[in-house]
Design a protein around this motif. Sequence first.
Motif, PDB file in Angstrom:
ATOM      1  N   LYS A  59       0.709  -1.373   0.285  1.00 11.58           N
ATOM      2  CA  LYS A  59      -0.003  -0.300   0.136  1.00 11.58           C
ATOM      3  C   LYS A  59       0.753   1.194  -0.382  1.00 11.58           C
ATOM      4  CE  LYS A  59      -3.724  -2.099   2.294  1.00 11.58           C
ATOM      5  NZ  LYS A  59      -5.316  -1.724   3.597  1.00 11.58           N
ATOM      6  N   THR A  60       2.616   1.245   0.604  1.00 12.89           N
ATOM      7  CA  THR A  60       3.153   2.413   0.890  1.00 12.89           C
ATOM      8  C   THR A  60       4.446   2.752   0.114  1.00 12.89           C
ATOM      9  OG1 THR A  60       4.117   1.449   2.854  1.00 12.89           O
ATOM     10  CG2 THR A  60       2.285   2.258   3.000  1.00 12.89           C
ATOM     11  N   GLY A  61       4.444   1.113  -0.761  1.00 13.91           N
ATOM     12  CA  GLY A  61       5.796   1.064  -1.885  1.00 13.91           C
ATOM     13  C   GLY A  61       6.885   1.345  -0.947  1.00 13.91           C
ATOM     14  N   GLY A  62       8.448   0.947  -1.253  1.00 17.10           N
ATOM     15  CA  GLY A  62       9.824   2.039  -0.663  1.00 17.10           C
ATOM     16  C   GLY A  62       9.397   3.220  -0.661  1.00 17.10           C
ATOM     17  N   PRO A  63      10.599   3.278  -0.132  1.00 17.67           N
ATOM     18  CA  PRO A  63      11.334   4.821   0.264  1.00 17.67           C
ATOM     19  C   PRO A  63      12.022   5.329  -1.199  1.00 17.67           C
ATOM     20  CG  PRO A  63      12.153   2.960   1.298  1.00 17.67           C
ATOM     21  CD  PRO A  63      10.973   2.354   1.077  1.00 17.67           C
ATOM     22  N   GLU A  64      11.335   6.319  -2.029  1.00 19.68           N
ATOM     23  CA  GLU A  64      12.188   7.538  -2.807  1.00 19.68           C
ATOM     24  C   GLU A  64      13.501   7.314  -2.458  1.00 19.68           C
ATOM     25  OE1 GLU A  64      10.690   9.655  -4.760  1.00 19.68           O
ATOM     26  OE2 GLU A  64       8.443   9.062  -5.255  1.00 19.68           O
ATOM     27  N   GLU A  65      14.481   7.809  -3.296  1.00 19.06           N
ATOM     28  CA  GLU A  65      16.088   8.354  -2.365  1.00 19.06           C
ATOM     29  C   GLU A  65      16.492   9.179  -2.132  1.00 19.06           C
ATOM     30  OE1 GLU A  65      20.322   9.766  -4.706  1.00 19.06           O
ATOM     31  OE2 GLU A  65      18.198   9.854  -6.301  1.00 19.06           O
ATOM     32  N   ARG A  82       9.796   3.643   6.438  1.00 20.35           N
ATOM     33  CA  ARG A  82       9.086   4.548   6.146  1.00 20.35           C
ATOM     34  C   ARG A  82       9.324   5.540   6.855  1.00 20.35           C
ATOM     35  NH1 ARG A  82       6.361   4.628   1.118  1.00 20.35           N
ATOM     36  NH2 ARG A  82       6.888   6.149   1.575  1.00 20.35           N
ATOM     37  N   LEU A  83       9.082   6.721   6.662  1.00 23.01           N
ATOM     38  CA  LEU A  83       9.351   8.478   7.319  1.00 23.01           C
ATOM     39  C   LEU A  83       7.244   8.132   6.810  1.00 23.01           C
ATOM     40  CD1 LEU A  83      12.248   9.774   6.220  1.00 23.01           C
ATOM     41  CD2 LEU A  83      11.706   8.413   8.457  1.00 23.01           C
ATOM     42  N   ILE A  89      -2.107  10.547   3.273  1.00 20.72           N
ATOM     43  CA  ILE A  89      -2.939   9.881   3.654  1.00 20.72           C
ATOM     44  C   ILE A  89      -4.496  10.184   2.139  1.00 20.72           C
ATOM     45  CG2 ILE A  89      -5.465  10.039   5.199  1.00 20.72           C
ATOM     46  CD1 ILE A  89      -3.606  11.899   7.380  1.00 20.72           C
ATOM     47  N   SER A  90      -4.552   8.811   2.313  1.00 24.94           N
ATOM     48  CA  SER A  90      -5.112   8.653   0.973  1.00 24.94           C
ATOM     49  C   SER A  90      -5.924   7.522   1.700  1.00 24.94           C
ATOM     50  CB  SER A  90      -4.383   8.773  -0.310  1.00 24.94           C
ATOM     51  OG  SER A  90      -3.990   7.102  -0.654  1.00 24.94           O
ATOM     52  N   GLU A  91      -7.205   6.953   0.761  1.00 19.38           N
ATOM     53  CA  GLU A  91      -8.061   5.289   0.723  1.00 19.38           C
ATOM     54  C   GLU A  91      -7.329   4.694   0.121  1.00 19.38           C
ATOM     55  OE1 GLU A  91     -11.668   5.317  -1.102  1.00 19.38           O
ATOM     56  OE2 GLU A  91     -12.652   7.914  -0.577  1.00 19.38           O
ATOM     57  N   ALA A  92      -5.974   4.709  -0.059  1.00 20.44           N
ATOM     58  CA  ALA A  92      -5.571   3.834  -0.116  1.00 20.44           C
ATOM     59  C   ALA A  92      -4.703   3.274   0.187  1.00 20.44           C
ATOM     60  CB  ALA A  92      -4.077   3.747  -1.437  1.00 20.44           C
TER      61      ALA A  92
END
Length: 102
Positions: A59-65, A82-83, A89-92
């Motif tokens: 749902k969040t995926g990994g962090p960007e660089e 994750r930070l 925030i979203s329904e996802a």
Amino acid sequence: MAKITFITSDNETITLEGTSGSVMELAVNNNVKGIDGDCGGVCSCATCHVHVAPEDFAKTGGPEELENDMLEFDDLTNEYSRLSCQLQISEALDGIVLKVAK
């Protein structure tokens, strides 16, 4: 609207609802212990570090660089780190469980 559950280092479970903004803002505004957000959400302090429940990581995926660079300075990271300032925030995100890293 998304329901987001935080588990603090004291194993207190706090479920909050949000419609917009970052997960960090939701936590800070509701006094979730261990989420400080000292930098105000600009990804420069890592005081909002959380571990996403493995089953929710898609749902969040990994962090960007930039986020990944900040996480490298924290001793408590794992593959689900994750930070929360970088999670919008979203329904996802509805039903997501986050363990506060400190």
